[in-house]
Design a protein around this motif. Structure first.
Motif, PDB file in Angstrom:
ATOM      1  N   PRO A 168      -4.011   1.240   9.892  1.00  0.00           N
ATOM      2  CA  PRO A 168      -3.600  -0.032  10.565  1.00  0.00           C
ATOM      3  C   PRO A 168      -2.087  -0.769  10.274  1.00  0.00           C
ATOM      4  CG  PRO A 168      -5.019  -0.537   8.962  1.00  0.00           C
ATOM      5  CD  PRO A 168      -4.822   0.966   8.771  1.00  0.00           C
ATOM      6  N   ILE A 169      -1.088   0.139  10.412  1.00  0.00           N
ATOM      7  CA  ILE A 169       0.195  -0.380  10.058  1.00  0.00           C
ATOM      8  C   ILE A 169       1.095  -0.422  11.304  1.00  0.00           C
ATOM      9  CG2 ILE A 169       0.110   0.421   7.590  1.00  0.00           C
ATOM     10  CD1 ILE A 169       1.457   2.946   8.461  1.00  0.00           C
ATOM     11  N   ALA A 170       2.165  -1.071  11.319  1.00  0.00           N
ATOM     12  CA  ALA A 170       2.999  -1.188  12.172  1.00  0.00           C
ATOM     13  C   ALA A 170       3.952   0.253  12.267  1.00  0.00           C
ATOM     14  CB  ALA A 170       3.898  -2.211  12.308  1.00  0.00           C
ATOM     15  N   ARG A 171       3.989   0.828  13.546  1.00  0.00           N
ATOM     16  CA  ARG A 171       4.766   2.253  13.453  1.00  0.00           C
ATOM     17  C   ARG A 171       6.253   1.953  12.920  1.00  0.00           C
ATOM     18  NH1 ARG A 171       0.298   3.901  13.636  1.00  0.00           N
ATOM     19  NH2 ARG A 171      -0.497   5.126  15.171  1.00  0.00           N
ATOM     20  N   ALA A 177       2.459  -9.058   6.603  1.00  0.00           N
ATOM     21  CA  ALA A 177       1.826  -7.765   6.502  1.00  0.00           C
ATOM     22  C   ALA A 177       2.808  -6.694   6.576  1.00  0.00           C
ATOM     23  CB  ALA A 177       0.526  -7.987   7.425  1.00  0.00           C
ATOM     24  N   ASN A 178       3.753  -6.924   7.726  1.00  0.00           N
ATOM     25  CA  ASN A 178       4.623  -5.706   7.996  1.00  0.00           C
ATOM     26  C   ASN A 178       5.475  -5.575   6.651  1.00  0.00           C
ATOM     27  OD1 ASN A 178       6.125  -3.922   9.348  1.00  0.00           O
ATOM     28  ND2 ASN A 178       6.118  -5.211  11.408  1.00  0.00           N
ATOM     29  N   ILE A 238      11.386   1.915   9.287  1.00  0.00           N
ATOM     30  CA  ILE A 238      12.434   0.920   8.478  1.00  0.00           C
ATOM     31  C   ILE A 238      12.346   1.244   6.994  1.00  0.00           C
ATOM     32  CG2 ILE A 238      12.585  -1.708   7.874  1.00  0.00           C
ATOM     33  CD1 ILE A 238      11.389  -2.292  10.405  1.00  0.00           C
ATOM     34  N   ALA A 239      11.042   1.544   6.367  1.00  0.00           N
ATOM     35  CA  ALA A 239      10.728   1.984   5.013  1.00  0.00           C
ATOM     36  C   ALA A 239      11.710   3.271   4.868  1.00  0.00           C
ATOM     37  CB  ALA A 239       9.537   2.371   4.529  1.00  0.00           C
ATOM     38  N   LYS A 240      11.876   4.056   5.678  1.00  0.00           N
ATOM     39  CA  LYS A 240      12.961   5.402   5.398  1.00  0.00           C
ATOM     40  C   LYS A 240      14.408   4.927   5.365  1.00  0.00           C
ATOM     41  CE  LYS A 240      10.292   9.437   6.654  1.00  0.00           C
ATOM     42  NZ  LYS A 240      10.898  10.318   5.602  1.00  0.00           N
ATOM     43  N   GLY A 286       7.337  -2.200   2.248  1.00  0.00           N
ATOM     44  CA  GLY A 286       7.359  -2.321   0.582  1.00  0.00           C
ATOM     45  C   GLY A 286       6.508  -0.955   0.222  1.00  0.00           C
ATOM     46  N   ALA A 287       5.525  -0.949   0.509  1.00  0.00           N
ATOM     47  CA  ALA A 287       4.582   0.076   0.125  1.00  0.00           C
ATOM     48  C   ALA A 287       4.986   1.464   0.428  1.00  0.00           C
ATOM     49  CB  ALA A 287       3.022  -0.175   0.516  1.00  0.00           C
ATOM     50  N   LEU A 288       5.441   1.770   1.765  1.00  0.00           N
ATOM     51  CA  LEU A 288       5.915   2.930   2.283  1.00  0.00           C
ATOM     52  C   LEU A 288       7.417   3.285   1.611  1.00  0.00           C
ATOM     53  CD1 LEU A 288       5.029   2.492   6.018  1.00  0.00           C
ATOM     54  CD2 LEU A 288       4.258   4.291   4.462  1.00  0.00           C
ATOM     55  N   ALA A 289       8.281   2.345   1.271  1.00  0.00           N
ATOM     56  CA  ALA A 289       9.221   2.729   0.746  1.00  0.00           C
ATOM     57  C   ALA A 289       9.225   3.014  -0.786  1.00  0.00           C
ATOM     58  CB  ALA A 289      10.425   1.143   0.616  1.00  0.00           C
ATOM     59  N   ARG A 290       8.346   2.592  -1.513  1.00  0.00           N
ATOM     60  CA  ARG A 290       7.801   2.722  -2.798  1.00  0.00           C
ATOM     61  C   ARG A 290       7.526   4.087  -2.673  1.00  0.00           C
ATOM     62  NH1 ARG A 290       3.153   3.113  -5.897  1.00  0.00           N
ATOM     63  NH2 ARG A 290       3.482   2.862  -8.054  1.00  0.00           N
TER      64      ARG A 290
END
Length: 276
Positions: free
Chosen positions: A119-122, A25-26, A127-129, A31-35
Protein backbone atom coordinates in the motif's frame (compact mmCIF):
# COMPACT_ATOMS: atom_id res chain seq x y z
CA UNK A 1 -21.31 -9.85 20.09
CA UNK A 2 -23.05 -11.90 17.43
CA UNK A 3 -21.23 -14.23 15.03
CA UNK A 4 -22.27 -12.05 12.09
CA UNK A 5 -20.67 -9.03 13.71
CA UNK A 6 -17.48 -10.95 14.51
CA UNK A 7 -16.94 -11.94 10.91
CA UNK A 8 -17.15 -8.43 9.44
CA UNK A 9 -13.89 -7.98 7.44
CA UNK A 10 -11.46 -5.30 8.48
CA UNK A 11 -11.09 -2.51 5.93
CA UNK A 12 -8.00 -2.89 3.80
CA UNK A 13 -5.49 -0.08 3.36
CA UNK A 14 -6.14 2.22 0.45
CA UNK A 15 -4.63 1.11 -2.81
CA UNK A 16 -1.53 2.94 -3.85
CA UNK A 17 -3.13 4.52 -6.85
CA UNK A 18 -6.20 5.89 -5.04
CA UNK A 19 -4.46 9.04 -3.83
CA UNK A 20 -5.35 8.51 -0.11
CA UNK A 21 -1.80 8.34 1.18
CA UNK A 22 -0.81 11.42 3.16
CA UNK A 23 2.31 13.50 2.61
CA UNK A 24 4.04 12.21 5.75
CA UNK A 25 3.44 8.59 4.79
CA UNK A 26 4.55 9.31 1.24
CA UNK A 27 7.82 10.82 2.48
CA UNK A 28 8.32 7.81 4.72
CA UNK A 29 7.85 5.48 1.75
CA UNK A 30 10.31 7.51 -0.34
CA UNK A 31 12.89 7.32 2.45
CA UNK A 32 12.49 3.56 2.84
CA UNK A 33 12.70 2.94 -0.90
CA UNK A 34 15.70 5.25 -1.26
CA UNK A 35 17.44 3.27 1.49
CA UNK A 36 16.63 0.06 -0.39
CA UNK A 37 18.20 1.49 -3.56
CA UNK A 38 21.32 2.55 -1.65
CA UNK A 39 21.65 -0.92 -0.15
CA UNK A 40 21.53 -2.29 -3.69
CA UNK A 41 24.49 -0.07 -4.58
CA UNK A 42 26.33 -1.31 -1.48
CA UNK A 43 25.77 -4.91 -2.58
CA UNK A 44 26.79 -4.08 -6.15
CA UNK A 45 29.66 -1.53 -5.94
CA UNK A 46 30.31 -1.87 -9.68
CA UNK A 47 27.14 0.15 -10.28
CA UNK A 48 29.09 3.20 -9.04
CA UNK A 49 31.83 2.87 -11.64
CA UNK A 50 30.17 5.29 -14.06
CA UNK A 51 29.83 7.99 -11.38
CA UNK A 52 33.41 7.46 -10.14
CA UNK A 53 35.35 6.95 -13.37
CA UNK A 54 33.40 8.92 -15.99
CA UNK A 55 34.41 12.36 -14.58
CA UNK A 56 38.09 11.35 -14.53
CA UNK A 57 38.08 9.93 -18.07
CA UNK A 58 36.10 12.79 -19.60
CA UNK A 59 38.22 15.47 -17.91
CA UNK A 60 41.53 13.98 -19.08
CA UNK A 61 40.14 13.22 -22.53
CA UNK A 62 38.70 16.62 -23.34
CA UNK A 63 41.42 18.70 -21.68
CA UNK A 64 44.43 16.91 -23.14
CA UNK A 65 43.06 15.49 -26.39
CA UNK A 66 40.73 18.27 -27.51
CA UNK A 67 41.89 21.19 -25.36
CA UNK A 68 44.81 22.08 -27.61
CA UNK A 69 42.70 21.85 -30.77
CA UNK A 70 39.89 23.98 -29.35
CA UNK A 71 41.85 26.64 -27.48
CA UNK A 72 45.25 26.35 -29.14
CA UNK A 73 48.36 24.37 -28.23
CA UNK A 74 49.69 25.38 -24.82
CA UNK A 75 46.37 26.95 -23.76
CA UNK A 76 44.87 23.90 -22.02
CA UNK A 77 44.86 25.88 -18.77
CA UNK A 78 42.31 28.32 -20.18
CA UNK A 79 40.31 25.44 -21.59
CA UNK A 80 40.02 23.86 -18.13
CA UNK A 81 38.02 26.83 -16.90
CA UNK A 82 35.85 26.65 -20.00
CA UNK A 83 35.13 22.93 -20.19
CA UNK A 84 34.83 21.87 -16.53
CA UNK A 85 31.64 23.90 -15.86
CA UNK A 86 30.26 22.57 -19.14
CA UNK A 87 31.07 19.00 -18.14
CA UNK A 88 28.92 19.49 -15.03
CA UNK A 89 25.94 19.62 -17.38
CA UNK A 90 27.17 16.54 -19.21
CA UNK A 91 27.59 14.58 -15.95
CA UNK A 92 23.99 15.23 -14.99
CA UNK A 93 22.71 14.03 -18.35
CA UNK A 94 24.79 10.84 -18.45
CA UNK A 95 24.03 9.84 -14.86
CA UNK A 96 20.33 10.47 -15.51
CA UNK A 97 20.30 7.79 -18.19
CA UNK A 98 21.02 5.10 -15.58
CA UNK A 99 17.64 5.53 -13.88
CA UNK A 100 15.83 4.49 -17.06
CA UNK A 101 17.85 1.32 -17.55
CA UNK A 102 17.57 0.58 -13.83
CA UNK A 103 13.80 0.74 -13.66
CA UNK A 104 13.49 -1.35 -16.81
CA UNK A 105 15.76 -3.95 -15.21
CA UNK A 106 13.67 -3.92 -12.02
CA UNK A 107 10.60 -4.92 -14.00
CA UNK A 108 12.53 -7.74 -15.66
CA UNK A 109 13.71 -9.06 -12.27
CA UNK A 110 10.20 -8.96 -10.77
CA UNK A 111 11.05 -6.33 -8.16
CA UNK A 112 8.00 -4.29 -9.14
CA UNK A 113 5.74 -7.30 -8.49
CA UNK A 114 6.51 -6.85 -4.79
CA UNK A 115 5.71 -3.15 -4.88
CA UNK A 116 2.39 -3.94 -6.57
CA UNK A 117 1.17 -5.71 -3.42
CA UNK A 118 2.23 -2.93 -1.05
CA UNK A 119 0.00 0.00 0.00
CA UNK A 120 2.43 2.67 -1.23
CA UNK A 121 2.09 5.55 -3.64
CA UNK A 122 3.37 4.56 -7.05
CA UNK A 123 5.13 7.90 -7.41
CA UNK A 124 7.24 7.17 -4.30
CA UNK A 125 8.99 4.32 -6.13
CA UNK A 126 10.05 6.66 -8.92
CA UNK A 127 10.95 9.60 -6.68
CA UNK A 128 13.12 7.35 -4.49
CA UNK A 129 15.09 6.32 -7.58
CA UNK A 130 15.56 9.96 -8.53
CA UNK A 131 16.78 10.84 -5.01
CA UNK A 132 19.47 8.15 -5.14
CA UNK A 133 20.52 9.04 -8.69
CA UNK A 134 20.83 12.72 -7.72
CA UNK A 135 23.17 11.57 -4.94
CA UNK A 136 25.24 9.65 -7.50
CA UNK A 137 25.22 12.72 -9.73
CA UNK A 138 26.56 14.94 -6.93
CA UNK A 139 29.36 12.44 -6.29
CA UNK A 140 30.27 12.52 -9.99
CA UNK A 141 30.27 16.34 -10.02
CA UNK A 142 32.45 16.41 -6.88
CA UNK A 143 35.00 14.12 -8.55
CA UNK A 144 34.82 16.23 -11.72
CA UNK A 145 35.58 19.40 -9.74
CA UNK A 146 38.39 17.61 -7.90
CA UNK A 147 39.95 16.71 -11.25
CA UNK A 148 39.41 20.27 -12.42
CA UNK A 149 41.19 21.74 -9.40
CA UNK A 150 44.05 19.27 -9.90
CA UNK A 151 44.42 20.51 -13.49
CA UNK A 152 44.28 24.18 -12.50
CA UNK A 153 40.59 25.12 -12.36
CA UNK A 154 40.20 28.55 -10.79
CA UNK A 155 37.00 29.86 -9.20
CA UNK A 156 36.73 33.53 -10.15
CA UNK A 157 33.58 34.14 -8.11
CA UNK A 158 33.08 32.47 -4.71
CA UNK A 159 32.01 29.23 -3.05
CA UNK A 160 28.33 30.18 -3.02
CA UNK A 161 28.32 30.68 -6.79
CA UNK A 162 30.05 27.32 -7.22
CA UNK A 163 27.41 25.64 -5.04
CA UNK A 164 24.72 27.37 -7.11
CA UNK A 165 26.24 25.89 -10.28
CA UNK A 166 26.24 22.42 -8.69
CA UNK A 167 22.65 22.84 -7.52
CA UNK A 168 21.52 24.03 -10.93
CA UNK A 169 23.13 21.00 -12.58
CA UNK A 170 21.40 18.69 -10.08
CA UNK A 171 17.98 20.30 -10.67
CA UNK A 172 18.29 19.98 -14.45
CA UNK A 173 19.63 16.42 -14.18
CA UNK A 174 16.70 15.44 -11.93
CA UNK A 175 14.24 16.77 -14.50
CA UNK A 176 15.91 14.70 -17.24
CA UNK A 177 15.48 11.57 -15.13
CA UNK A 178 11.73 11.69 -15.71
CA UNK A 179 12.39 11.39 -19.45
CA UNK A 180 14.61 8.37 -18.95
CA UNK A 181 12.13 6.81 -16.50
CA UNK A 182 9.44 7.18 -19.15
CA UNK A 183 11.76 5.54 -21.67
CA UNK A 184 12.52 2.75 -19.21
CA UNK A 185 8.81 2.11 -18.70
CA UNK A 186 8.09 2.18 -22.44
CA UNK A 187 10.96 0.25 -24.03
CA UNK A 188 11.11 -3.53 -23.78
CA UNK A 189 14.76 -3.94 -22.78
CA UNK A 190 17.43 -1.98 -20.94
CA UNK A 191 19.59 -2.14 -24.07
CA UNK A 192 16.83 -0.46 -26.06
CA UNK A 193 16.56 2.27 -23.43
CA UNK A 194 20.30 2.87 -23.59
CA UNK A 195 20.31 2.89 -27.39
CA UNK A 196 17.48 5.41 -27.71
CA UNK A 197 18.98 7.55 -24.94
CA UNK A 198 22.33 7.73 -26.71
CA UNK A 199 20.60 8.83 -29.93
CA UNK A 200 19.21 11.76 -27.95
CA UNK A 201 22.28 12.45 -25.80
CA UNK A 202 24.94 12.64 -28.50
CA UNK A 203 23.41 15.49 -30.60
CA UNK A 204 22.47 17.45 -27.49
CA UNK A 205 25.91 17.12 -25.89
CA UNK A 206 28.08 17.85 -28.93
CA UNK A 207 25.66 20.36 -30.44
CA UNK A 208 26.02 22.61 -27.42
CA UNK A 209 28.45 25.06 -25.86
CA UNK A 210 29.85 22.41 -23.49
CA UNK A 211 33.07 21.75 -25.42
CA UNK A 212 33.50 24.67 -27.80
CA UNK A 213 32.21 28.18 -28.34
CA UNK A 214 29.18 28.23 -30.66
CA UNK A 215 30.74 31.12 -32.63
CA UNK A 216 33.23 28.63 -34.11
CA UNK A 217 30.41 26.43 -35.49
CA UNK A 218 28.49 26.63 -38.78
CA UNK A 219 25.52 28.99 -38.69
CA UNK A 220 22.83 26.30 -38.55
CA UNK A 221 24.60 24.53 -35.68
CA UNK A 222 25.18 27.79 -33.84
CA UNK A 223 21.44 28.45 -34.04
CA UNK A 224 20.76 24.97 -32.65
CA UNK A 225 23.02 25.60 -29.66
CA UNK A 226 21.01 28.68 -28.77
CA UNK A 227 17.87 26.59 -28.17
CA UNK A 228 19.71 23.60 -26.71
CA UNK A 229 18.96 23.43 -22.95
CA UNK A 230 22.42 21.96 -22.30
CA UNK A 231 23.97 25.15 -23.68
CA UNK A 232 21.91 27.19 -21.23
CA UNK A 233 23.06 25.02 -18.33
CA UNK A 234 26.71 25.03 -19.46
CA UNK A 235 26.65 28.82 -19.92
CA UNK A 236 25.00 29.32 -16.53
CA UNK A 237 27.53 27.08 -14.73
CA UNK A 238 30.40 28.78 -16.58
CA UNK A 239 29.18 32.25 -15.59
CA UNK A 240 28.68 31.18 -11.97
CA UNK A 241 32.26 29.83 -11.83
CA UNK A 242 34.11 32.34 -14.02
CA UNK A 243 31.91 35.41 -13.57
CA UNK A 244 29.79 37.23 -16.13
CA UNK A 245 26.13 37.68 -17.02
CA UNK A 246 24.24 34.80 -15.47
CA UNK A 247 20.57 35.69 -15.03
CA UNK A 248 19.29 34.73 -18.51
CA UNK A 249 21.03 31.33 -18.60
CA UNK A 250 19.94 30.46 -15.05
CA UNK A 251 16.30 31.35 -15.65
CA UNK A 252 16.25 29.49 -18.97
CA UNK A 253 17.70 26.39 -17.29
CA UNK A 254 15.14 26.56 -14.50
CA UNK A 255 12.35 27.04 -17.04
CA UNK A 256 13.53 24.00 -19.03
CA UNK A 257 13.75 21.96 -15.82
CA UNK A 258 10.25 22.92 -14.73
CA UNK A 259 8.78 22.35 -18.19
CA UNK A 260 10.39 18.92 -18.62
CA UNK A 261 9.24 17.82 -15.17
CA UNK A 262 5.68 19.10 -15.56
CA UNK A 263 5.27 17.28 -18.89
CA UNK A 264 7.10 14.00 -18.32
CA UNK A 265 6.59 13.30 -14.58
CA UNK A 266 2.78 12.79 -14.83
CA UNK A 267 3.28 10.67 -17.96
CA UNK A 268 5.89 8.53 -16.21
CA UNK A 269 3.74 8.03 -13.09
CA UNK A 270 0.69 7.17 -15.23
CA UNK A 271 2.73 4.70 -17.24
CA UNK A 272 4.12 3.17 -14.05
CA UNK A 273 0.63 2.74 -12.57
CA UNK A 274 -0.52 1.09 -15.80
CA UNK A 275 2.38 -1.39 -15.72
CA UNK A 276 1.90 -2.23 -12.05
Amino acid sequence: MSAATATVPVAKPAAAGEGRIGLRANLRHIGALARRNMLQIKQDPESMFDALLMPVIFTLLFVYVFGGAVSGKGHQQEYVNYVIPGLMAMMGMNISMAVGTGINDDFKKGVMDRFRTMPIARSSVLIAKIVVEVGRMLIAIAILLGMGFALGLTIHTDVMHLLAAIGLSAVFGASLMWIFILLGLTMRTAQAVQGVAMLVLMPLQFGSSIFAKPTTMPGWLENFTKVNPLSNLADAARALVNGGAVAHSVWMTLAWSAGITLVTAPLAVARFRKKT
